[in-house]
Motif scaffolding. Structure first.
Motif: not given
Length: 673
Positions: A57-75
């Protein structure tokens, strides 16, 4: 609005409740907590190519980073306010447990969707670790001493920026990429037990009207934005109902957010800030810097490992010039601005140099030499660093005292959202370009069934199955796909350069100092009150002046002809009533000879008299000590500029009195917040 809760009379001042040993243990545990959160933003980058190869899933690579960033920013805003309201120790322990649970689950993830979900859980905990560790330091350490401890946290961020990519590569090479996450467990457990054993915070509480709905809405808007950027043109066509629906949903949620924030008692992002031209421009530039920095950092290891055949460990080494560039120029620019008051040149030069850096990264090829690539990385990092520190300084300088905290958190919030958006956009551009380039390179060629264009795009290891003649073509496809992304990103940074030209260089307040590294070296948003931000700045100024220089300054201001040590001695006697000079020399870092000379001077001037071995103030000495205390308070107030106006808030008055009292040797409680 926040309503301070009156503290009991027995509440200790910051740092008083703990012994020196317990304080250092507590600070050490807080440093470990922040180390975990800071490290997880950099350690994953060099492991990502291997993770994608194993899980697909190379197309999902960015979400490994993005999921962390979005969650920490929102919290982040929620952790800050809940910590104020319900106690920071329990919330910090909760954040550690959530982070460790997310880390353990990431380590056992069996596919990319699982890993992305667990990274989001990790981000929820990571946001709390960032916010609460710095807030707890404010509970433990007096404002005068915070600058010294902030240096320790700055060192942690500097170390994680350098060591993160290296450790990620080492674990991937010699153990498994899963150890990138498992390593958090022993460190976090140690921090958890130390916090439970030694951290005893003063009993405080601040009631907040927490903007849950606003937090949910802005997080949802950011998520829609990132989903459109990451799924449009790859998973779904741009004109598909799904992409258009996400865009419309994002617009509706944004409108709802604006309505909610207008009525919120404590809005997560006060809309009035956008009436400030400087804040609005700085937020836009901050968004772009986050976009460029994390977008590039996520895909550079893929270029090094897949295209140039570098090991994960060496890819971390190759990234060091970029990290060094960021650290050098961010530190230097912040210090220069704080000391000279001139700042506009840095965002202009920084965005220009970042654009040049992206264009240089576009020139990289499979056979580019180490020194060439290192030079490109350094230029790119230096450009980012020139802007990162200064943006927060400029935002703080442009707002009134009551907006100081929310302005700081607003700028870092936009940088974090920009980082998430940048990783998603870079990922979409890369994936779309890669599929087309590989298809063109392999068209009409006989290839193994498990090494076609789709297989190679999903797992770079499939390149090894190709015949030697096609292998070079596939590597060229990867190289072109990654380096073209840097070219496509450069116009966005050019736009930030154009925006920076419209910044108006207002005179810098003396109390606005370079922010601590937690605000700039990582993508984490910041959640701090105006009181905390001002206490941080004044403590930095105080430590920079040096104790002797402070006493020279206030002695002259008080109109007294005394040695600095004599002024210090008068204020010590004022605190204790009487002091024994010899004993004072034993319990302070001031040499006995200096104390004796100071004692002789105050006695000769009739400001103190002997009672046995002790010195006590005369009426004249009381008058001189009062003048000295007043002079220090006035000098602090002067640093605050127009924040110290006729309508200055109570907590700012209390902060100045508290810092004055600390210098004078007395102890005052910090006001509840």
């Amino acid at each position: 609005m926040s309503r301070p809760v009156r503290e009991p009379a027995t509440t200790p001042a910051p740092g008083e409740a703990l012994s020196r040993r317990a304080l250092m243990l507590a600070i050490g545990a807080l440093l470990l907590g922040m180390l975990l959160a800071a490290l997880d933003q950099t350690i994953v980058s060099t492991a990502l190519p291997t993770i994608v190869s194993e899980l697909g899933g190379m197309e999902h690579l960015s979400w490994v980073v993005t999921a962390y960033l979005l969650a920490s920013t929102a919290a982040t805003p929620l952790w800050g306010k809940l910590g104020d309201q319900y106690g920071r120790k329990k919330l910090f322990q909760t954040a550690i447990v959530i982070f460790l649970a997310g880390s353990a689950l990431c380590g056992v993830a069996q596919d990319m969707p699982q890993l992305i979900a667990y990274r989001a859980l990790q981000g929820l905990g990571g946001g709390g670790l960032m916010v609460l560790s710095m807030a707890i330091v404010g509970d433990l350490v007096s404002p005068r001493d915070r600058g010294r401890y902030q240096g320790l946290f700055g060192a942690v961020f500097g170390a994680t920026s350098v060591l993160g990519p290296l450790l990620g590569g080492l674990f991937t090479d010699h153990l498994s990429w899963r150890w990138v996450f498992y390593i958090n467990l022993p460190v976090g457990i140690i921090a958890l037990f130390v916090i439970a054993a030694v951290l005893h915070l003063p009993v405080r509480g601040t009631r907040h009207t927490i903007d849950y709905l606003g937090t949910f809405l802005i997080a949802s808007v950011a998520t829609c934005l990132v989903l459109v950027a990451s799924l449009g043109g790859s998973t779904w066509p741009w004109a598909s109902a799904q992409v258009i629906g996400l865009a419309v949903l994002g617009a509706v949620l944004l409108a709802a957010f604006v309505l909610v924030e207008r009525r919120a008692a404590e809005p997560v992002l006060p809309l009035k800030l956008f009436g400030n031209r400087t804040f609005t421009l700085v937020s836009a530039i901050s968004f772009v810097i986050g976009f460029a920095m994390f977008g590039a950092m996520t895909y550079l290891p893929t270029f090094l490992q897949v295209v140039q055949g570098v090991s994960p460990t060496l890819s971390g080494v190759h990234l060091l010039p970029m990290v060094v560039g960021i650290l050098l120029t961010s530190t230097a620019s912040g210090q220069i601005v704080s000391r000279t008051g001139r700042w506009k040149v840095f965002p202009v030069a920084g965005t220009a140099l970042t654009t040049v850096g992206l264009l240089l990264l576009h020139l990289m090829e499979q056979d580019s030499g180490v020194w060439e690539v290192s030079a490109y990385f350094f230029v790119f990092g230096a450009g980012l660093g020139l802007v990162m520190q200064v943006l927060i300084l400029v935002a703080q300088n442009s707002v009134a005292y009551e907006d100081l905290g929310v302005a700081t958190s607003g700028v870092t919030f936009f940088r974090s959202i920009g980082a998430a958006f940048g990783v998603a956009v870079f990922g979409t551009l890369f994936t779309n370009r890669l599929t087309g380039e590989l298809a063109a390179a392999l068209a009409g060629q006989e290839v193994p069934p498990d090494a076609d264009a789709q297989a190679i795009a999903a797992d770079p290891r499939a390149i090894g199955l190709l015949p030697p003649g096609l292998r070079a073509a596939a590597l060229t496809a990867y190289s072109t796909s990654i380096t073209d992304v840097f070219l496509y990103a450069s116009p966005v940074v050019v736009l930030a350069f154009a925006v920076s030209l419209f910044l108006k260089e207002d005179r810098l307040r003396a109390s606005v100092t370079a922010p601590d590294p937690s605000e700039t070296y990582a993508s984490n948003p910041v959640e701090r009150s105006s009181y905390d931000e001002c206490a941080r700045a004044l403590s930095v100024l105080g430590s920079r002046e040096g104790r002797k220089a402070v006493y020279e300054k206030i002695t002259a201001r008080a109109g007294l002809d005394l040695a600095p040590a004599a002024s210090w001695l008068l204020l010590r006697i004022r605190r204790h009533g009487t002091v024994e000079p010899a004993r004072l020399a034993e319990t302070t870092p001031v040499p006995l000879r200096t104390v004796i000379e100071a004692s002789r001077q105050v006695e000769e001037r009739g400001m103190a008299r002997r009672e046995g071995l002790d010195l006590m103030l005369t009426d004249r000495g009381v008058e001189a000590a009062t003048l000295l205390a007043r002079a220090r308070e006035e000098s602090l107030a002067e640093l605050l500029g127009d924040w110290w106006g006729p309508d200055r808030p109570t907590d700012l008055i209390q902060l100045v009195e508290e810092l004055t009292a600390e210098l004078n040797g007395s102890v005052r409680e910090r006001p509840g917040q």
